[in-house]
Design a protein around this motif. Structure first.
Motif, short mmCIF file in Angstrom:
data_model
loop_
_atom_site.label_atom_id
_atom_site.label_comp_id
_atom_site.label_asym_id
_atom_site.label_seq_id
_atom_site.Cartn_x
_atom_site.Cartn_y
_atom_site.Cartn_z
N ILE A 170 0.84 -1.20 0.00
CA ILE A 170 0.00 0.00 0.00
C ILE A 170 0.87 1.25 0.00
O ILE A 170 0.65 2.19 -0.77
N LEU A 171 1.89 1.26 0.84
CA LEU A 171 2.76 2.45 0.95
C LEU A 171 3.56 2.68 -0.31
O LEU A 171 3.80 3.81 -0.71
N LEU A 172 3.97 1.58 -0.98
CA LEU A 172 4.71 1.73 -2.23
C LEU A 172 3.89 2.50 -3.25
O LEU A 172 4.42 3.24 -4.07
N CYS A 173 2.56 2.31 -3.20
CA CYS A 173 1.69 2.98 -4.18
C CYS A 173 1.47 4.44 -3.85
O CYS A 173 1.04 5.20 -4.70
N SER A 174 1.64 4.84 -2.60
CA SER A 174 1.19 6.18 -2.25
C SER A 174 2.30 7.11 -1.76
O SER A 174 2.19 8.31 -1.88
#
Lengths: 91, 611
Positions: free
Chosen positions: B197-201
């Protein structure tokens, strides 16, 4: 205070909002007040019980059509009063 | 091949992406034919899709404030619709909804009406006006319209409470899916989900989340619709089940009458050792219960979900990213269209799944068959092994009755392809779809919380002179902290997925709906009124929740307003408090009134900043 042009635009906008929400109220609430009774009606051609059909598909589809219709009407109101921004894409 | 601006090439880029995904699916089918194991296919599906999202996330990195907060306000109408649909449809919509319909029947489908009808409110009352305002976050609107840090802070509190309730459920869902597909413990699954999730945002903020959400929408809608059409066609129910299942719905009603909808006693369920979270069919599929109370329960749930939809900040902020007001309004319509595609299919999946299990004339049926025979079926064995299904022979006749078959609701989506005999590659696809749904919603929610804290609390209240670098650094640190906190709570498994999701809607409607709507539609609304509304609405709603929720005081609900519907109390208190206090205080100054007049027309400059 708002100019006369703005007042006229807002009056039309309020009118459209009321009509849109009245249709919304019918499809989201009124039908399901009579869910039990309407369910004995069969939807022609498809054969689903009516209230079951409305909660599974009918009302959902009505909302989609309603919002597209609303967007078109509101754009017309904006253009009529000269407040449209459809051409504007500042970045 | 890509000339000109990125935005102009979007249809080409996502067309290519969809083609690539189709190719990947075909390669996996060939791999399965040649003996690749079910597990390795699942691993491939998850890692391939997550790698793509992460790549999009990294490519969309930015050091500009307006790109980080509102994707540069250049997201085209239709693409914003897709991104909103992915933002909206959570792990619960994807994995749990069809199961909810399967077990809850007509009554449960109030959620379908609620989660679509709310968009009518978004488009008529809010989205175009908030876009005209030109804010970065939802509390930004409250803070500027009503003025003062207290109003802004109240909005942030409601936003954080509602979004955080929601986000733990999403991270929980990513953990469940990752742990099942990768065959790792749940807690590791949660942390893998969080990192994805963090990689995307993290690097690109709203800009990165927008472009990954479009990619995630494509995966999730294909993963939801393809199996439904395939199952329906393969099992002979027709190519377009949405228009062809009338007979099957009638057949289910007839079978319910024939078998009888027996209610098991709680004691019997406990004595048989049924694992927690499993259900059995005890509610009619299509029949609507009689009586005013039943109708009110349906309507009140639909109202809560509709009004809640129009108050959830992670949805409203998606409409801040379009180029102008007209496109924001149109984008709401596209969002609902893309959401509709999944929601009007879920009842069909529930119907297909149910008829296949309970109609004795079909080869897939298990009800009415000898239990030892059913236990020998491969998929039954697998799901019983992982405690997602259970058989309890209450009447000891050795035949499986309708009330003796227990299954977790999620299994409807996860196992129906297997029951219908589809290749395993479809189950891999479904896992990737569920992961996409949960990740995209979690991304939107974590970003909504972190942006409100970094923009409204840090920049607007603590350090208004902070430079761009510091602001974006703070925003990213908050993103990681919020995500880690959500994952930590999710890993403790405190709530069931859907209870928590409904609460988020009730919290949002209790505190935010009327302050937002009246901010545009009622010039007389004052700062004191808005603050009173937010504080009293949220407080009364929360107090009522504690009063009735089974997990807390468990008192008898008043007028059938139970813990899923507490927003009704909160929103009414909010409205009354806001109107009374507004009328009792001095009307807003002429600058504020002029601002509201400006918000009401699409043309001209936005209220805040140059956009």
């Amino acid at each position: 205070m708002a100019s006369a042009k703005q007042e006229a635009h807002w009056n039309d906008t309020k009118g459209l909002m009321r009509i849109t929400l009245a249709i919304w109220f019918f499809f989201s609430i009124v039908i399901f007040m009579f869910g039990h009774d309407l369910n004995s009606v069969k939807v022609p051609l498809l054969g689903y019980p009516l209230s079951y059909y409305m909660t599974a598909q009918g009302s959902l589809a009505a909302f989609v059509i309603l919002i597209f219709w609303f967007a078109g009407k509101q754009e017309a109101i904006d253009r009529k009063h000269g407040f449209s921004d459809a051409e504007r894409t500042e970045d | 091949m890509f000339k000109g601006k990125f935005i102009d090439n979007l249809p080409k880029i996502y067309g290519l992406y969809t083609g690539g995904f189709a190719l990947f699916f075909i390669i996996m089918m060939i791999a399965e034919k040649n003996g690749a194991s079910a597990k390795s296919i699942g691993v491939m599906f998850l890692s391939f899709t997550i790698a793509i999202y992460a790549l999009i996330g990294v490519l969309s990195r930015t050091m500009q404030v307006s790109e980080y907060y509102v994707a540069g306000r250049e997201v085209p109408t239709v693409f914003n619709g897709m991104a909103t649909a992915a933002d909206w449809m959570s792990g619960a919509s994807f994995v749990a909804m069809a199961g909810g319909i399967y077990y809850g029947g007509y009554t449960y489908m109030a959620f379908l009406v609620g989660w679509t009808g709310g968009y009518v409110l978004v488009s008529t009352l809010l989205a175009p006006y908030l876009r005209k305002f030109g804010c970065y976050t939802v509390p930004d609107f409250i803070g500027t319209r009503y003025g003062g840090n207290i109003a802004r802070l109240c909005a942030v509190v409601v936003l954080v409470l509602a979004s955080f309730t929601y986000v733990t459920a999403q991270i929980n869902a990513t953990g469940t899916i990752a742990s099942r597909a990768l065959d790792i413990p749940f807690t590791s699954g949660v942390w893998i989900g969080l990192v994805s999730i963090l990689l995307c945002s993290m690097l690109g903020g709203m800009r990165a989340v927008t472009w990954t959400q479009v990619a995630q929408y494509i995966v999730l809608i294909v993963a939801y619709l393809l199996p439904i059409f395939w199952i329906s066609w393969k099992s002979g129910f027709g190519i377009f089940p949405h228009f062809q299942l009338g007979e099957e719905v009638a057949k289910i009603a007839a079978l319910e009458a024939q078998f009888g909808l027996v209610k098991n006693s709680a004691a019997a369920i406990k004595a048989a050792g049924v694992p927690g979270g499993l259900s059995y069919i005890s509610v009619p599929h299509s029949a609507a219960p009689a009586g005013a109370m039943a109708a009110w329960k349906y309507i009140s749930l639909a109202i809560c979900m509709m009004v809640g939809t129009a108050s959830l900040p992670h949805i409203l902020m998606r409409y801040f990213t379009t180029p102008n007001v007209t496109s924001a309004r149109r984008s709401v319509a596209w969002s609902l269209f893309f959401i509709f595609l999944l929601y009007f299919s879920a009842p069909m999946l529930a119907t297909l799944s149910k008829i296949q299990l309970i109609d004795p004339s079909l080869p897939t049926s298990i009800i009415g068959k000898p239990i030892d025979q059913v236990m020998a079926i491969e998929w039954v064995k697998n799901w019983i092994h992982v405690k997602q299904a259970f058989i309890a022979d209450f009447n000891k006749d050795g035949i499986l009755q309708l009330n003796e078959w227990f299954m977790r609701g999620d299994v409807v989506v996860l196992a129906t392809p297997e029951v219908a005999g589809l290749p395993y590659v479809v189950s891999g696809l479904v896992a990737a779809g569920g992961m996409a749904a949960a990740m995209s919603t979690a991304d939107g929610l974590i970003l909504a919380i972190a942006n409100a804290l970094s923009h409204d609390i840090y920049y607007k209240m603590i350090d208004p002179k902070a430079d761009v670098r510091t602001r974006l650094l703070v925003a990213r640190i908050l993103l990681v902290v919020i995500g880690a906190l959500g994952a930590y709570i999710a890993s403790m498994r405190l709530t069931s997925i859907l209870g928590a999701v409904a609460w988020a809607f009730d919290f949002a409607m209790s505190g935010l709906f009327f302050p937002l709507v009246l901010g545009v539609w009622w010039k007389r609304a004052t700062r004191q009124g808005a603050i009173a509304g937010m504080v009293l609405g949220l407080a009364s709603g929360t107090a009522y929740l504690v009063h009735v929720a089974p997990a807390f005081n468990n008192n008898t609900p008043w007028l059938g307003i139970d813990h899923l519907r507490f927003g009704i109390i909160g929103a009414i208190v909010c409205l009354v408090a806001m109107v009374v206090v507004s009328l009792a205080t001095e009307e807003p100054d002429s600058a504020t009134q002029k601002m509201v007049d400006e918000v009401r027309i699409p043309s001209g400059r936005s209220i805040l900043g140059k956009h």
